[in-house]
Design an enzyme around this catalytic site. Structure first.
Site, PDB file in Angstrom:
ATOM      1  N   ASP A 117      18.718   9.445 -15.818  1.00 51.81           N
ATOM      2  CA  ASP A 117      17.509   9.500 -14.852  1.00 51.81           C
ATOM      3  C   ASP A 117      18.295   9.842 -13.491  1.00 51.81           C
ATOM      4  OD1 ASP A 117      19.089   7.085 -14.907  1.00 51.81           O
ATOM      5  OD2 ASP A 117      17.268   5.966 -14.001  1.00 51.81           O
ATOM      6  N   ARG A 132      22.176   4.454  -8.963  1.00 50.26           N
ATOM      7  CA  ARG A 132      22.063   3.224  -9.011  1.00 50.26           C
ATOM      8  C   ARG A 132      22.534   2.497 -10.455  1.00 50.26           C
ATOM      9  NH1 ARG A 132      16.120   4.464  -8.514  1.00 50.26           N
ATOM     10  NH2 ARG A 132      15.549   4.905 -10.692  1.00 50.26           N
ATOM     11  N   ASP A 133      21.700   1.049 -10.434  1.00 50.24           N
ATOM     12  CA  ASP A 133      22.296   0.406 -11.728  1.00 50.24           C
ATOM     13  C   ASP A 133      21.400   0.647 -12.923  1.00 50.24           C
ATOM     14  OD1 ASP A 133      20.061  -0.630 -10.619  1.00 50.24           O
ATOM     15  OD2 ASP A 133      20.692  -2.752 -10.094  1.00 50.24           O
ATOM     16  N   GLU A 134      21.320   2.226 -13.015  1.00 52.52           N
ATOM     17  CA  GLU A 134      20.551   2.585 -14.148  1.00 52.52           C
ATOM     18  C   GLU A 134      21.424   3.650 -14.769  1.00 52.52           C
ATOM     19  OE1 GLU A 134      16.490   2.628 -14.716  1.00 52.52           O
ATOM     20  OE2 GLU A 134      15.901   2.424 -12.636  1.00 52.52           O
ATOM     21  N   ASP A 163      12.336  11.569 -18.876  1.00 58.31           N
ATOM     22  CA  ASP A 163      13.196  12.153 -17.898  1.00 58.31           C
ATOM     23  C   ASP A 163      13.643  13.442 -18.533  1.00 58.31           C
ATOM     24  OD1 ASP A 163      12.971   9.557 -17.111  1.00 58.31           O
ATOM     25  OD2 ASP A 163      14.109  10.119 -15.332  1.00 58.31           O
ATOM     26  N   TRP A 219       7.638   9.612 -22.902  1.00 59.10           N
ATOM     27  CA  TRP A 219       9.152   9.245 -23.017  1.00 59.10           C
ATOM     28  C   TRP A 219       9.569   9.540 -24.521  1.00 59.10           C
ATOM     29  CZ3 TRP A 219       6.627   8.736 -18.582  1.00 59.10           C
ATOM     30  CH2 TRP A 219       7.335   8.385 -17.652  1.00 59.10           C
ATOM     31  N   GLU A 232      13.806  11.276  -6.257  1.00 62.07           N
ATOM     32  CA  GLU A 232      12.818  10.621  -7.368  1.00 62.07           C
ATOM     33  C   GLU A 232      11.306  10.686  -6.959  1.00 62.07           C
ATOM     34  OE1 GLU A 232      14.108   6.628  -7.773  1.00 62.07           O
ATOM     35  OE2 GLU A 232      12.997   6.321  -9.497  1.00 62.07           O
ATOM     36  N   HIS A 234      17.343  12.673  -8.807  1.00 67.17           N
ATOM     37  CA  HIS A 234      16.418  12.397  -9.978  1.00 67.17           C
ATOM     38  C   HIS A 234      16.037  13.893 -10.501  1.00 67.17           C
ATOM     39  CE1 HIS A 234      15.880   8.348 -10.975  1.00 67.17           C
ATOM     40  NE2 HIS A 234      14.772   8.591 -11.516  1.00 67.17           N
TER      41      HIS A 234
HETATM   42  C1  BGC Z   1      13.803   5.446 -14.071  1.00 67.78           C
HETATM   43  C2  BGC Z   1      13.220   6.616 -14.467  1.00 67.78           C
HETATM   44  C3  BGC Z   1      12.364   6.263 -15.806  1.00 67.78           C
HETATM   45  C4  BGC Z   1      11.416   5.025 -15.479  1.00 67.78           C
HETATM   46  C5  BGC Z   1      10.641   4.697 -16.421  1.00 67.78           C
HETATM   47  C6  BGC Z   1      13.037   4.210 -13.683  1.00 67.78           C
HETATM   48  O1  BGC Z   1      13.711   3.217 -13.526  1.00 67.78           O
HETATM   49  O2  BGC Z   1      14.787   5.722 -12.936  1.00 67.78           O
HETATM   50  O3  BGC Z   1      13.346   7.871 -14.107  1.00 67.78           O
HETATM   51  O4  BGC Z   1      12.005   7.336 -16.504  1.00 67.78           O
HETATM   52  O5  BGC Z   1      12.223   3.911 -15.014  1.00 67.78           O
HETATM   53  O6  BGC Z   1       9.506   4.751 -16.102  1.00 67.78           O
END
Ligand code: BGC
Length: 743
Positions: free
Chosen positions: A334, A338-340, A347, A400, A625, A646
């Protein structure tokens, strides 16, 4: 093929220290060939006699570790000599960093493990294998801390000490498979554009481009001097360093100098950034020439190009390509900062068409889709994040989970690999059956949680899920994925499935129209309440209409009213979109497919917020984003969900390539063997051209206004057949060759 060696792990109580696995051995005859095979639980760098093995980073890559991990094979013939030291330094990486949103439990390095072999063939034909076993030793390393989101702490002055012998550890290990995906490599070097002293007095270096990777610093200081670097994507409205949007990710590099000539760079982590703040540095003066940005991403081949007569659109395209580079680091993520940084399936679904124009992503998606299949639940569900992690990552949601059908089909269309489609087919089918079995209405998907039209603007400021009924989106995707499954079944010659799913599709489409449409317009379905929410839910939204038009959920005689209403809705919003992740990829198509290319262009060229060019006008170098990640007054959307890198909204390139320039792959023409060329010239833009290097060769198209006429150029490779539709001319079929047409 597996590595002929044992898994060995480091000594207990490693704490945060990244271990070095070491083996000393001699090779006393002439070597004709030597090959190393290596993998790790963690991320490794291998060295033989001090030289790094291979040019790649982030090895062994990110797979569903519970099931499988890749190994890499290297030719090391030139690196060996009579007395050798092989050393493998390993950091936590994706495997042992606590991934996902907080709380992130502390994980130490004690379970880091490797499996490696070096097969040496001597001139006399003897073959010996140096393989990991408990004779390997464990040492401390210079990397005293490393965590995926937090960065590396490297002490180049540290003494290296032996901690003991490695421990044999075969328990609960994933299958070891040879590299399937692309390697991740250092792909681009970025020169700083300026040193900024911010109003707060911070020393900040600007690289002029948001990207993912790291900074290399060349420096000679005193032993024990420190360099500390923090990373950020943007400055705030006052021009100060801003990294609140990184949430719990520290993205901080800390180096202690050796006293000699040092080259500082992280070993096991990357950051998403444009700016660095230098918090500690041994000298008052900072010479920016000693700093180089290094963009890392998967080693995909560039295939697509686009340029037009509007510089803002060209910048948008550059931002889209940088979004892909930054988020194609072994898995489609995504965001990179950050912490993802996770494999969010929605995505990837949204962006994969665009991705497959810009770069050759076949290998990249082959690997990731295998993991999607591996992690599919027994009922056919697909997690929000693959490889999955965290509570949020396990949610199963419409648009998704449809990455199964959409990405698989788009890869087939782009590259034409039947075997890959065949391999993905069972997963696609199970996903459709999952939707079929969901809830109490057989032919709808209603009543469960979805991300809906994520980040759409029509449910009010600050609301994550847009106003379109989430059950409408889920049921529309149920129909769409079923339609894709039918195409795949037909392509694979699965006649029974074709018949079966055509019947299902008919029922789903009819049920959708019954529940979610009245008099040819979308409505709220009162029996579906998918998400208990206080957000306003509306029937007629831009996204609802875009999906209905694009997914063919309306009758032909309903199209005109729908597209007219869509244009009105855009007007009502000051000429702007309100769509989120789900509606945005389709809105321009919905307009231009239904005779309103003019309105599609208006949206594409819109500069007010929300629009693609709003971010361009605000200095974006990647795709944001949020439409309003920061608004016209410099106000940030929020700290908790505000990535400036994003790729999702970059999906618009699919329209720019396919409709503006006009190159489209036909469903029956995989790998661009049969295409449609249908340009939509726009006098204000003046010219546009695009090309894509396909499995059959280069396809190129351009249009240019010259003295009130339009000059079209088309180039087709030998095995490509194109239906060409030039405005104002009869349709014609062209085969391999170069053509110029004036109209
Ligand atoms: C991510 C998105 C992801 C979403 C789910 C977010 O935190 O960054 O891109 O698809 O969560 O809704």
């Amino acid at each position: 093929m597996n590595i002929q060696a044992k898994w060995i792990k480091t000594v207990p109580n490693m704490g945060e220290m990244c271990p070095e696995f070491r083996k000393v051995f001699s090779a006393d005859k002439k070597i004709v060939k030597a090959e190393a095979c290596v993998t790790s639980l963690g991320i490794y760098h291998m060295y033989i006699n001090g030289a790094k093995v291979g040019d790649y980073v982030m090895t062994p890559g990110y797979t569903s570790y519970a099931t499988r991990v890749q190994f890499q094979r290297y030719d090391v013939t030139e690196l060996l000599c009579a007395n050798n030291t092989v050393s493998v330094v390993v950091g936590k990486g994706w495997m042992y960093s606590a991934l996902g949103t907080p709380p992130r439990p502390a994980v130490d390095c004690s379970n880091i493990a490797i499996k490696a072999s070096i097969e040496i063939t001597y001139e006399d034909g003897e073959v010996v294998v140096v393989a990991t076993d408990d004779s390997w030793e464990i040492y401390t390393s210079k990397v005293v801390f490393s965590e995926h989101y937090d960065g590396d702490t490297i002490d180049l002055s540290a003494d290296i000490v032996k901690l003991g012998n490695a421990i044999l550890d075969e328990e609960n290990k994933p299958a070891v498979i040879e590299q399937v995906g692309e390697f991740v490599a250092e792909r681009e070097r970025m020169i700083p554009t300026q040193l900024i002293i911010t109003p707060k007095g911070e020393k900040v270096i600007d690289f002029g481009q948001n990207f993912a990777g790291y900074v290399e610093v060349r420096i000679k200081g005193k032993k024990g001097d420190r360099v500390v670097i923090n990373h950020a994507e943007v400055l705030d409205k006052d021009g100060n360093f801003y990294n609140d949007n990184l949430r719990s990710a520290k993205c901080c590099m800390t180096y202690t100098l050796s006293g000699g000539e040092d080259l500082l760079k992280p070993m096991f982590t990357f950051q998403g950034f444009r700016y660095i703040r230098i918090d500690e540095y041994p000298f008052e003066e900072i010479d920016i020439n000693n700093f180089t940005g290094v963009a890392i991403y998967s080693d995909m081949t560039r295939t697509g190009h686009f340029v037009c007569g509007n510089d803002k659109l060209n910048r948008l395209y550059s931002n889209i390509v940088w979004g892909q580079r930054s988020n194609f680091i072994d898995i489609p993520t995504d965001c990179p900062q950050r912490d993802e940084r996770l494999g969010w399936t929605g995505d990837a679904q949204v962006f994969c068409r665009t991705a497959a124009i810009n770069y050759d992503v076949e290998k990249f998606f082959r690997k990731w889709l295998q993991d999607v299949a591996i992690e599919q639940t027994p009922e056919g569900g697909i997690h929000g994040v693959v490889p999955t992690c965290g509570v949020n990552g396990k949610r199963i949601a419409a648009a998704w989970g449809d990455c199964t059908t959409v990405c698989s089909w788009e890869m087939y269309k782009a590259y034409g690999d039947l075997e890959m489609l065949r391999a993905n087919y069972p997963m696609m089918k199970k996903w459709v059956e999952y939707m079929h079995g969901k809830g109490d209405e057989e032919f709808l998907w209603v009543g469960t949680y979805h991300y809906g039209d994520w980040l759409a603007m029509d449910a009010g400021y600050g609301v994550y899920i847009g106003a379109t009924q989430t059950d409408l989106i889920a049921s529309a995707f149920f129909a769409y994925s079923t339609a894709i499954l039918i195409k795949a079944a037909r392509t694979l010659g699965l006649d029974e499935d074709v018949a079966h799913y055509e019947e299902l599709y008919k029922n789903v489409r009819a049920a959708f129209r019954e529940a979610f449409m009245k008099d040819g317009m979308p409505v709220v379905y009162p029996k579906a309440d998918g998400l208990a929410t206080d957000r306003p839910v509306k029937g007629v939204t831009q996204t609802a209409i875009a999906l209905i038009l694009r997914f063919d959920l309306c009758e032909d005689n309903e199209r005109e009213a729908l597209v007219t209403r869509l244009v009105e809705l855009i007007k009502e919003h000051d000429g702007c979109m309100t769509t989120g992740f789900v509606g945005t990829p389709y809105i321009l198509h919905a307009l231009s497919d239904n005779g309103r290319t003019d309105a599609a262009y208006d949206l594409l060229l819109q500069e007010k917020n929300p629009s693609w060019l709003f971010s361009v006008n605000n200095g974006a170098t990647t795709v944001w984003e949020h439409w309003d990640s920061f608004d016209a007054n410099g106000k940030m959307w929020s700290t908790d969900m505000n990535s400036f890198n994003h790729y999702a909204y970059g999906a618009v390139f699919d329209w720019m390539f396919g409709n503006m320039v006009g190159i489209k792959i036909r469903d029956d023409g995989p790998a661009y063997s049969k295409i449609v060329i249908e340009p939509s010239p726009n006098e204000g833009i003046g010219f546009a051209e695009a090309s894509v290097d396909t499995r059959n060769g280069r396809v190129f198209t351009s249009w240019r206004y010259i003295d009130g006429r339009v000059r079209y150029e088309i180039e087709l490779p030998k095995n490509t057949e194109a239906i060409v539709r030039i405005p104002g001319m009869d349709e014609k079929v062209l085969k391999g060759g170069a053509y110029v047409i004036y109209k």
